[in-house]
Scaffold this motif. Structure first.
Motif, PDB file in Angstrom:
ATOM      1  N   LYS A  58      -3.272  16.442   4.041  1.00 56.30           N
ATOM      2  CA  LYS A  58      -3.746  15.080   4.300  1.00 56.30           C
ATOM      3  C   LYS A  58      -4.850  14.673   3.334  1.00 56.30           C
ATOM      4  O   LYS A  58      -4.921  13.521   2.902  1.00 56.30           O
ATOM      5  N   ARG A  59      -5.733  15.610   2.981  1.00 57.12           N
ATOM      6  CA  ARG A  59      -6.863  15.270   2.115  1.00 57.12           C
ATOM      7  C   ARG A  59      -6.440  15.011   0.668  1.00 57.12           C
ATOM      8  O   ARG A  59      -7.211  14.454  -0.109  1.00 57.12           O
ATOM      9  N   ASP A  60      -5.232  15.417   0.324  1.00 60.76           N
ATOM     10  CA  ASP A  60      -4.749  15.202  -1.046  1.00 60.76           C
ATOM     11  C   ASP A  60      -4.161  13.807  -1.242  1.00 60.76           C
ATOM     12  O   ASP A  60      -3.839  13.422  -2.373  1.00 60.76           O
ATOM     13  N   ARG A 116      -5.412  11.498 -10.380  1.00 56.88           N
ATOM     14  CA  ARG A 116      -6.025  10.784  -9.260  1.00 56.88           C
ATOM     15  C   ARG A 116      -5.549   9.323  -9.253  1.00 56.88           C
ATOM     16  O   ARG A 116      -5.474   8.679 -10.298  1.00 56.88           O
ATOM     17  N   VAL A 153       1.530   5.554  -1.106  1.00 56.29           N
ATOM     18  CA  VAL A 153       0.836   6.847  -1.117  1.00 56.29           C
ATOM     19  C   VAL A 153       0.545   7.260  -2.558  1.00 56.29           C
ATOM     20  O   VAL A 153       1.416   7.186  -3.435  1.00 56.29           O
ATOM     21  N   ARG A 168       0.865  -1.179   0.000  1.00 60.91           N
ATOM     22  CA  ARG A 168       0.000   0.000   0.000  1.00 60.91           C
ATOM     23  C   ARG A 168       0.902   1.229   0.000  1.00 60.91           C
ATOM     24  O   ARG A 168       1.677   1.442   0.941  1.00 60.91           O
ATOM     25  N   PRO A 188       1.772   8.618   4.331  1.00 63.17           N
ATOM     26  CA  PRO A 188       1.298   9.923   3.836  1.00 63.17           C
ATOM     27  C   PRO A 188       1.907  11.097   4.593  1.00 63.17           C
ATOM     28  O   PRO A 188       2.176  12.146   3.997  1.00 63.17           O
ATOM     29  N   SER A 197      -5.214  11.553  -4.025  1.00 62.19           N
ATOM     30  CA  SER A 197      -6.633  11.241  -3.836  1.00 62.19           C
ATOM     31  C   SER A 197      -7.504  11.913  -4.894  1.00 62.19           C
ATOM     32  O   SER A 197      -8.683  11.589  -5.031  1.00 62.19           O
ATOM     33  N   ARG A 198      -6.910  12.850  -5.649  1.00 62.64           N
ATOM     34  CA  ARG A 198      -7.629  13.561  -6.714  1.00 62.64           C
ATOM     35  C   ARG A 198      -6.598  14.124  -7.681  1.00 62.64           C
ATOM     36  O   ARG A 198      -5.390  14.057  -7.417  1.00 62.64           O
ATOM     37  N   THR A 232      -3.868   9.466  -0.362  1.00 60.28           N
ATOM     38  CA  THR A 232      -4.550   8.229  -0.001  1.00 60.28           C
ATOM     39  C   THR A 232      -3.577   7.070  -0.168  1.00 60.28           C
ATOM     40  O   THR A 232      -2.459   7.249  -0.675  1.00 60.28           O
ATOM     41  N   LEU A 233      -3.992   5.879   0.253  1.00 63.95           N
ATOM     42  CA  LEU A 233      -3.170   4.678   0.095  1.00 63.95           C
ATOM     43  C   LEU A 233      -3.816   3.752  -0.923  1.00 63.95           C
ATOM     44  O   LEU A 233      -5.029   3.510  -0.879  1.00 63.95           O
ATOM     45  N   VAL A 234      -3.003   3.221  -1.840  1.00 66.67           N
ATOM     46  CA  VAL A 234      -3.488   2.287  -2.859  1.00 66.67           C
ATOM     47  C   VAL A 234      -2.533   1.101  -2.935  1.00 66.67           C
ATOM     48  O   VAL A 234      -1.344   1.227  -2.643  1.00 66.67           O
TER      49      VAL A 234
END
Length: 314
Positions: free
Chosen positions: A207-209, A241, A193, A191, A227, A196-197, A211-213
């Motif tokens: 933080k809002r920018d 994204r 970083v 997972r 992150p 997220s968009r 996510t983990l994939v």
């Protein structure tokens, strides 16, 4: 010379002990890499003669797990060519001796298991990464001599995540018997970083920018796992994204801008002196920038210690 001790041994024996029978076996099972007379025949003689003849060599053994056949007439002639004094010995038994060298079978399943166990061991040192074996081209059968077996498995190369082969050493009784190179395909995922968009170039990441994939690591360069390590950093280029991010894609934004007022600190032991100045260049923590002292109007080199603060370098 081996011949002289045997001649002396036979000449010195009492006549009643000179009766010597070499009885060829039908089959012989051996472990070592050389064939001796005691492997091929029962030697019926006094103890000293039998012990001496037992070590007479008949050449290399077959490979582990393989068989060969020896004609006992050829074996007799080879023995007499070396020790003609044995001409009067009584040779009996089988006309053909089938020799089998025992061995340990290492099949493909065992080789695959060795590789999987090594990958599991290496994965314990990479807590963020999940490693699995996608493919392995293991040989069908590997037969080794009998003995105490030890194995050592290592990836070929320094980058485990892009490894294409592993090397397996098989040692018997402390000696390297076989080194096997096995082609493999390793799958390593984690997972990481990602955005997220969609984010434009120059974005200061929050933080809002982020996510983990889940991603396969062989396709990435320098992935980031936490992150928090990217929060506050500035994107060097636009990203899409779900695109995985790396440290090469961001930079630390300056905490001091050119033309901003700063506090200049000069410390010497317990004494600390401060002055006001103007930054002449953008600066990031740890960088050295020129700063103009407002009072003295002199420009000095200072190390950036934080937002709006520098320390004189001397």
């Amino acid at each position: 010379m081996r011949l002289l001790p045997l001649i002396l041994l036979i000449l010195c024996l009492p006549s009643q002990l000179l009766a010597l029978e070499i009885r060829w076996r039908d089959t012989a099972k051996i472990r070592g890499d050389q064939i001796t007379l005691v492997d091929l025949a029962d030697i019926r003689a006094d103890r000293a003669t039998a012990a001496y003849l037992a070590s007479v060599g008949f050449g290399p053994a077959p490979l582990p797990g393989r068989d060969i056949s020896i004609d006992s007439r050829d074996a007799r002639q080879r023995l007499l060519n070396t020790y003609p004094q044995l001409l009067g010995a009584n040779f009996t038994g089988s006309s053909t001796i089938r020799i089998h060298r025992s061995g340990m079978l290492i099949d493909a399943a065992r080789i695959k298991n060795l590789v999987r166990r090594k990958l599991e061991e290496l994965a314990r040192n990479m807590p963020n990464v999940r490693i699995s074996l996608k493919q392995i081209q293991a040989p069908n059968d590997l037969i080794l001599p009998e003995g105490k077996l030890r194995t050592a498995v290592r990836p070929l190369g320094t980058d485990l995540l892009r490894c294409r082969s592993v090397v397996i050493d098989f040692s018997i009784d402390g000696h390297l018997e076989r080194r096997l190179t096995v082609p493999v395909a390793i799958r390593a995922t984690a997972r990481v970083v990602a955005a997220s968009r969609d984010l434009p170039r120059g974005t200061i990441l929050g933080k809002r920018d982020l996510t983990l994939v889940e991603r396969e690591l062989a396709t990435l360069s320098g992935p980031v796992y936490k992150p928090a390590s990217l929060v506050g950093k500035k994107l060097k280029r636009a990203v899409r994204r779900a695109q995985a991010l790396s440290n090469d894609m961001v930079t630390v934004p300056p905490v001091i801008k050119r033309g901003e007022p700063v506090t200049i600190a000069l410390a010497s032991g317990p004494v600390r002196v401060e002055a006001r100045g103007i930054a002449r260049r953008d600066g990031r923590p740890g960088e050295t920038i020129p700063v103009s002292n407002i009072s003295s109007r002199k420009t000095v080199l200072c190390r950036v210690t934080g937002p709006g603060t520098v320390q004189v370098e001397y």
